[in-house]
Design a protein around this motif. Structure first.
Motif, short mmCIF file in Angstrom:
data_model
loop_
_atom_site.label_atom_id
_atom_site.label_comp_id
_atom_site.label_asym_id
_atom_site.label_seq_id
_atom_site.Cartn_x
_atom_site.Cartn_y
_atom_site.Cartn_z
N ILE A 4 1.03 -1.16 -0.02
CA ILE A 4 -0.18 -0.04 0.09
C ILE A 4 0.89 1.15 -0.22
N ILE A 5 0.78 2.18 -0.88
CA ILE A 5 1.49 3.20 -0.98
C ILE A 5 0.46 4.51 -0.33
N THR A 6 0.98 4.92 0.88
CA THR A 6 0.49 5.93 1.65
C THR A 6 1.10 7.24 1.44
N ILE A 10 5.11 8.04 0.64
CA ILE A 10 5.49 8.97 -0.40
C ILE A 10 6.33 10.23 -0.04
N MET A 11 5.97 10.72 1.21
CA MET A 11 6.74 11.91 1.87
C MET A 11 8.03 11.26 2.19
#
Length: 133
Positions: A4-6, A10-11
């Protein structure tokens, strides 16, 4: 796999990219500063993979005295190495001006790309906040 890309991941990835770009520019600048130093060996930064393995909350520097600054070092210790396969001049120096300028340009491009992505992310957040009013 359930990868899962949260927003947090990303940050974190963009932050690591900024850190890597700054470190690469610093090392290239140091190499350029030593262009005419006898017996100076060109240094390289090779820690992209190591930074990618660090968890988003990564390790912090230990503060042992009140005056110490907190945060991450620009270049993690032990991650600098001598560049391999470069021709050595008669004075023992192997810094190549074109190579270092190219490394600085690439690092600047990487930094700009991450900065642009972060800026777009913050614009989306600002838009969402303003639309809810």
């Amino acid at each position: 796999m359930n990868d899962i890309i949260t927003d947090r991941s990303i940050m974190s990835a963009l932050g690591r990219q900024l850190t890597v770009a700054v470190a690469k520019q610093s090392v290239a600048a140091s190499n350029l500063a030593n262009l005419d130093t006898p017996n100076y060996r060109t240094r390289d930064v090779s820690f992209d993979e190591a930074l990618n393995q660090v968890l988003p909350g990564g390790e912090k520097l230990a503060v042992t005295q009140r005056g110490h600054l907190t945060g991450q070092p620009a270049v993690p210790s032990g991650e600098l190495e001598d560049a391999e396969g470069l021709a050595t001049r008669r004075d023992g120096n192997n810094v190549q001006l074109d190579r270092e300028l190219l490394h600085m340009t690439r690092a600047a491009g990487d930094f700009t790309a991450a900065q642009t992505a972060l800026s777009a992310k913050f614009r989306l957040v600002r838009y969402a906040i303003n639309e809810s009013k």
